[in-house]
Design a protein around this motif. Structure first.
Motif, PDB file in Angstrom:
ATOM      1  N   ARG A   7      40.765 -27.496  -0.806  1.00  0.00           N
ATOM      2  CA  ARG A   7      42.016 -26.911  -1.312  1.00  0.00           C
ATOM      3  C   ARG A   7      42.002 -25.386  -1.223  1.00  0.00           C
ATOM      4  O   ARG A   7      43.052 -24.763  -1.083  1.00  0.00           O
ATOM      5  CB  ARG A   7      42.262 -27.334  -2.757  1.00  0.00           C
ATOM      6  CG  ARG A   7      42.925 -28.693  -2.862  1.00  0.00           C
ATOM      7  CD  ARG A   7      43.363 -29.003  -4.274  1.00  0.00           C
ATOM      8  NE  ARG A   7      42.204 -29.520  -5.006  1.00  0.00           N
ATOM      9  CZ  ARG A   7      41.821 -29.116  -6.214  1.00  0.00           C
ATOM     10  NH1 ARG A   7      42.502 -28.206  -6.868  1.00  0.00           N
ATOM     11  NH2 ARG A   7      40.759 -29.619  -6.787  1.00  0.00           N
ATOM     12  N   MET A   8      40.823 -24.790  -1.282  1.00  0.00           N
ATOM     13  CA  MET A   8      40.701 -23.338  -1.147  1.00  0.00           C
ATOM     14  C   MET A   8      40.889 -22.879   0.295  1.00  0.00           C
ATOM     15  O   MET A   8      41.010 -21.695   0.556  1.00  0.00           O
ATOM     16  CB  MET A   8      39.334 -22.863  -1.645  1.00  0.00           C
ATOM     17  CG  MET A   8      39.175 -22.898  -3.132  1.00  0.00           C
ATOM     18  SD  MET A   8      37.517 -22.445  -3.712  1.00  0.00           S
ATOM     19  CE  MET A   8      37.052 -21.109  -2.677  1.00  0.00           C
ATOM     20  N   GLY A   9      40.905 -23.830   1.210  1.00  0.00           N
ATOM     21  CA  GLY A   9      41.130 -23.481   2.603  1.00  0.00           C
ATOM     22  C   GLY A   9      39.879 -23.496   3.472  1.00  0.00           C
ATOM     23  O   GLY A   9      39.951 -23.179   4.656  1.00  0.00           O
ATOM     24  N   LEU A  10      38.746 -23.842   2.892  1.00  0.00           N
ATOM     25  CA  LEU A  10      37.515 -23.912   3.683  1.00  0.00           C
ATOM     26  C   LEU A  10      37.491 -25.208   4.472  1.00  0.00           C
ATOM     27  O   LEU A  10      37.848 -26.259   3.968  1.00  0.00           O
ATOM     28  CB  LEU A  10      36.289 -23.831   2.782  1.00  0.00           C
ATOM     29  CG  LEU A  10      36.002 -22.469   2.187  1.00  0.00           C
ATOM     30  CD1 LEU A  10      34.847 -22.547   1.204  1.00  0.00           C
ATOM     31  CD2 LEU A  10      35.681 -21.470   3.276  1.00  0.00           C
ATOM     32  N   ARG A  11      37.071 -25.118   5.705  1.00  0.00           N
ATOM     33  CA  ARG A  11      36.978 -26.285   6.581  1.00  0.00           C
ATOM     34  C   ARG A  11      35.541 -26.428   7.052  1.00  0.00           C
ATOM     35  O   ARG A  11      34.715 -25.531   6.900  1.00  0.00           O
ATOM     36  CB  ARG A  11      37.920 -26.139   7.785  1.00  0.00           C
ATOM     37  CG  ARG A  11      39.369 -25.980   7.423  1.00  0.00           C
ATOM     38  CD  ARG A  11      39.909 -27.271   6.792  1.00  0.00           C
ATOM     39  NE  ARG A  11      41.303 -27.140   6.409  1.00  0.00           N
ATOM     40  CZ  ARG A  11      41.715 -27.005   5.158  1.00  0.00           C
ATOM     41  NH1 ARG A  11      40.848 -26.936   4.191  1.00  0.00           N
ATOM     42  NH2 ARG A  11      42.994 -26.931   4.873  1.00  0.00           N
ATOM     43  N   ALA A  12      35.243 -27.571   7.645  1.00  0.00           N
ATOM     44  CA  ALA A  12      33.889 -27.841   8.132  1.00  0.00           C
ATOM     45  C   ALA A  12      33.452 -26.782   9.134  1.00  0.00           C
ATOM     46  O   ALA A  12      32.288 -26.354   9.123  1.00  0.00           O
ATOM     47  CB  ALA A  12      33.832 -29.236   8.746  1.00  0.00           C
ATOM     48  N   GLU A  13      34.366 -26.357   9.985  1.00  0.00           N
ATOM     49  CA  GLU A  13      34.019 -25.349  10.992  1.00  0.00           C
ATOM     50  C   GLU A  13      33.559 -24.049  10.348  1.00  0.00           C
ATOM     51  O   GLU A  13      32.663 -23.370  10.872  1.00  0.00           O
ATOM     52  CB  GLU A  13      35.210 -25.075  11.919  1.00  0.00           C
ATOM     53  CG  GLU A  13      35.577 -26.229  12.810  1.00  0.00           C
ATOM     54  CD  GLU A  13      36.421 -27.286  12.109  1.00  0.00           C
ATOM     55  OE1 GLU A  13      37.050 -26.964  11.070  1.00  0.00           O
ATOM     56  OE2 GLU A  13      36.427 -28.428  12.567  1.00  0.00           O
ATOM     57  N   HIS A  14      34.163 -23.691   9.222  1.00  0.00           N
ATOM     58  CA  HIS A  14      33.759 -22.472   8.518  1.00  0.00           C
ATOM     59  C   HIS A  14      32.315 -22.595   8.021  1.00  0.00           C
ATOM     60  O   HIS A  14      31.538 -21.642   8.109  1.00  0.00           O
ATOM     61  CB  HIS A  14      34.676 -22.193   7.329  1.00  0.00           C
ATOM     62  CG  HIS A  14      36.091 -21.973   7.709  1.00  0.00           C
ATOM     63  ND1 HIS A  14      37.130 -22.538   7.009  1.00  0.00           N
ATOM     64  CD2 HIS A  14      36.665 -21.273   8.719  1.00  0.00           C
ATOM     65  CE1 HIS A  14      38.276 -22.185   7.565  1.00  0.00           C
ATOM     66  NE2 HIS A  14      38.005 -21.408   8.610  1.00  0.00           N
ATOM     67  N   MET A  15      31.980 -23.767   7.490  1.00  0.00           N
ATOM     68  CA  MET A  15      30.627 -23.971   6.981  1.00  0.00           C
ATOM     69  C   MET A  15      29.601 -24.004   8.110  1.00  0.00           C
ATOM     70  O   MET A  15      28.498 -23.484   7.976  1.00  0.00           O
ATOM     71  CB  MET A  15      30.548 -25.274   6.178  1.00  0.00           C
ATOM     72  CG  MET A  15      31.324 -25.254   4.876  1.00  0.00           C
ATOM     73  SD  MET A  15      30.607 -24.120   3.668  1.00  0.00           S
ATOM     74  CE  MET A  15      31.809 -22.816   3.668  1.00  0.00           C
ATOM     75  N   TYR A  16      29.960 -24.612   9.241  1.00  0.00           N
ATOM     76  CA  TYR A  16      29.053 -24.625  10.389  1.00  0.00           C
ATOM     77  C   TYR A  16      28.820 -23.207  10.905  1.00  0.00           C
ATOM     78  O   TYR A  16      27.704 -22.843  11.273  1.00  0.00           O
ATOM     79  CB  TYR A  16      29.589 -25.508  11.510  1.00  0.00           C
ATOM     80  CG  TYR A  16      29.652 -26.979  11.172  1.00  0.00           C
ATOM     81  CD1 TYR A  16      28.671 -27.583  10.397  1.00  0.00           C
ATOM     82  CD2 TYR A  16      30.686 -27.766  11.632  1.00  0.00           C
ATOM     83  CE1 TYR A  16      28.726 -28.925  10.085  1.00  0.00           C
ATOM     84  CE2 TYR A  16      30.749 -29.117  11.338  1.00  0.00           C
ATOM     85  CZ  TYR A  16      29.760 -29.685  10.563  1.00  0.00           C
ATOM     86  OH  TYR A  16      29.814 -31.022  10.261  1.00  0.00           O
ATOM     87  N   LEU A  17      29.868 -22.413  10.912  1.00  0.00           N
ATOM     88  CA  LEU A  17      29.742 -21.023  11.334  1.00  0.00           C
ATOM     89  C   LEU A  17      28.845 -20.245  10.364  1.00  0.00           C
ATOM     90  O   LEU A  17      28.014 -19.441  10.796  1.00  0.00           O
ATOM     91  CB  LEU A  17      31.133 -20.384  11.412  1.00  0.00           C
ATOM     92  CG  LEU A  17      31.309 -19.251  12.382  1.00  0.00           C
ATOM     93  CD1 LEU A  17      31.196 -19.775  13.796  1.00  0.00           C
ATOM     94  CD2 LEU A  17      32.657 -18.611  12.183  1.00  0.00           C
ATOM     95  N   ALA A  18      29.013 -20.498   9.079  1.00  0.00           N
ATOM     96  CA  ALA A  18      28.163 -19.842   8.080  1.00  0.00           C
ATOM     97  C   ALA A  18      26.707 -20.267   8.250  1.00  0.00           C
ATOM     98  O   ALA A  18      25.793 -19.452   8.077  1.00  0.00           O
ATOM     99  CB  ALA A  18      28.651 -20.172   6.673  1.00  0.00           C
ATOM    100  N   GLY A  19      26.472 -21.531   8.604  1.00  0.00           N
ATOM    101  CA  GLY A  19      25.108 -21.998   8.851  1.00  0.00           C
ATOM    102  C   GLY A  19      24.487 -21.304  10.044  1.00  0.00           C
ATOM    103  O   GLY A  19      23.327 -20.883  10.005  1.00  0.00           O
TER     104      GLY A  19
END
Length: 70
Positions: A7-19
């Motif tokens: 709901r905050m707008g974070l998506r899986a791609e954002h987390m993979y990029l952060a990783g």
């Protein structure tokens, strides 16, 4: 928690990029700590490992969000 992140707008791609960024940051912090701190390789190793532990957490969150998005 995953629903809130979604709901905050974070998506899986954002987390993979952060990783991926965490892996690069781990290597960078190891190199900088080794060259600039002059406290020995042990401290550089600890910094690299500390920062490197973030990457699996981000990737795991990405996997969770990927399952939530489907």
């Amino acid at each position: 928690m995953l629903e809130h992140l979604h709901r905050m707008g974070l998506r899986a791609e954002h987390m993979y990029l952060a990783g991926a960024a965490g892996i690069g940051l781990s290597f960078l912090s190891w190199c900088l700590s080794r060259r600039l701190a002059y406290t020995g390789i042990d401290r550089a190793d600890r910094w690299g490992i500390f920062v490197g532990e973030w990457a699996p957490a981000f990737i795991a969150l990405g996997n969770g969000l990927r399952g939530y998005e489907q």
